[in-house]
Design a protein around this motif. Structure first.
Motif, mmCIF file in Angstrom:
data_model
loop_
_atom_site.group_PDB
_atom_site.id
_atom_site.type_symbol
_atom_site.label_atom_id
_atom_site.label_comp_id
_atom_site.label_asym_id
_atom_site.label_seq_id
_atom_site.Cartn_x
_atom_site.Cartn_y
_atom_site.Cartn_z
ATOM 1 N N LYS A 61 0.831 -1.207 0.000
ATOM 2 C CA LYS A 61 0.000 0.000 0.000
ATOM 3 C C LYS A 61 0.867 1.259 0.000
ATOM 4 O O LYS A 61 0.615 2.197 -0.765
ATOM 5 C CB LYS A 61 -0.938 -0.011 1.209
ATOM 6 N N ASN A 62 1.885 1.286 0.846
ATOM 7 C CA ASN A 62 2.767 2.464 0.895
ATOM 8 C C ASN A 62 3.546 2.645 -0.407
ATOM 9 O O ASN A 62 3.738 3.763 -0.870
ATOM 10 C CB ASN A 62 3.720 2.363 2.080
ATOM 11 N N VAL A 63 4.007 1.531 -0.984
ATOM 12 C CA VAL A 63 4.741 1.614 -2.242
ATOM 13 C C VAL A 63 3.847 2.194 -3.335
ATOM 14 O O VAL A 63 4.255 3.082 -4.090
ATOM 15 C CB VAL A 63 5.290 0.224 -2.658
ATOM 16 N N TYR A 64 2.598 1.709 -3.395
ATOM 17 C CA TYR A 64 1.695 2.215 -4.430
ATOM 18 C C TYR A 64 1.299 3.667 -4.188
ATOM 19 O O TYR A 64 1.074 4.416 -5.139
ATOM 20 C CB TYR A 64 0.466 1.321 -4.593
ATOM 21 N N GLN A 65 1.239 4.094 -2.943
ATOM 22 C CA GLN A 65 0.962 5.507 -2.670
ATOM 23 C C GLN A 65 2.112 6.366 -3.181
ATOM 24 O O GLN A 65 1.895 7.416 -3.795
ATOM 25 C CB GLN A 65 0.740 5.748 -1.177
ATOM 26 N N ILE A 66 3.344 5.909 -2.954
ATOM 27 C CA ILE A 66 4.519 6.633 -3.447
ATOM 28 C C ILE A 66 4.501 6.688 -4.975
ATOM 29 O O ILE A 66 4.724 7.749 -5.578
ATOM 30 C CB ILE A 66 5.818 5.969 -2.927
ATOM 31 N N LEU A 67 4.222 5.547 -5.625
ATOM 32 C CA LEU A 67 4.181 5.509 -7.093
ATOM 33 C C LEU A 67 3.057 6.387 -7.648
ATOM 34 O O LEU A 67 3.243 7.091 -8.643
ATOM 35 C CB LEU A 67 4.005 4.065 -7.581
ATOM 36 N N LYS A 68 1.909 6.340 -7.002
ATOM 37 C CA LYS A 68 0.765 7.158 -7.438
ATOM 38 C C LYS A 68 1.123 8.635 -7.376
ATOM 39 O O LYS A 68 0.865 9.386 -8.325
ATOM 40 C CB LYS A 68 -0.453 6.859 -6.568
ATOM 41 N N ASP A 69 1.724 9.051 -6.264
ATOM 42 C CA ASP A 69 2.107 10.450 -6.099
ATOM 43 C C ASP A 69 3.204 10.852 -7.080
ATOM 44 O O ASP A 69 3.127 11.922 -7.702
ATOM 45 C CB ASP A 69 2.573 10.711 -4.665
ATOM 46 N N LYS A 70 4.214 10.010 -7.223
ATOM 47 C CA LYS A 70 5.364 10.350 -8.057
ATOM 48 C C LYS A 70 5.010 10.420 -9.544
ATOM 49 O O LYS A 70 5.494 11.282 -10.270
ATOM 50 C CB LYS A 70 6.487 9.334 -7.844
#
Length: 174
Positions: free
Chosen positions: A5-14
């Protein structure tokens, strides 16, 4: 060393990805589960199964503390018949913050029949090593060919082959 979940939040934001993080996580899990359940050529890292069995036979308690989801942990444990060797399995999805936050390791150490000073974390990621360091738990870093560019410098010791580790090695670390 971070939850999906945290990885995908970072990817979504980036990358300004469309869609909700939970939808991205569910899609990733579906793809992973399909591949994991159907690929016949998936194995544990060389030396891991023997290490687990050796530690268990020598009465060293094993607790998994992984950033992976409970469903992924269970899927891996069931496929490779590992449940019998571990007293507890702790998933990062049970904690509000991912590694490098030390909460997962502190919780695992609380579950252990040993003191924190007797515990050892084996980690292959920068965030995992940092979490062990922040928890003040001895960390054996594993330099994996599968995990490139990980900074393991805060680990107390580093190995690059699980075949070089056994119960005697672990007992002599402390």
């Amino acid at each position: 060393g971070q939850s999906t979940k945290n990885v995908y939040q970072i990817l979504k934001d980036k990358f300004d990805l469309k869609g909700e993080v939970n939808d991205l996580v569910l899609r990733k899990r579906a793809i992973f589960n399909e591949a994991f359940d159907t690929k016949p050529d998936l194995y544990l890292i060389d030396g891991v199964e023997q290490l687990i069995k050796d530690l268990h036979q020598n009465n060293i308690e094993l607790i998994l503390a992984s950033s992976a989801s409970k469903s992924t942990i269970d899927r891996v444990f069931n496929r490779f018949n590992l449940n019998q060797y571990f007293s507890h399995k702790v998933s990062g999805e049970s904690f509000p913050k991912s590694k490098p936050d030390p909460a997962i390791f502190l919780h695992a150490a609380d579950l252990a029949k040993s003191t924190n000073e007797e515990c050892i974390v084996i980690e292959d990621s920068t965030n995992g090593v940092e979490a062990a360091y922040r928890a003040n738990i001895y960390c054996l870093g594993y330099k994996s060919e599968n995990s490139k560019k990980q900074n393991l410098e805060k680990a107390n010791a580093i190995v690059d082959d699980f075949n070089t580790i056994n119960a005697t090695f672990i007992k002599e670390l402390k």
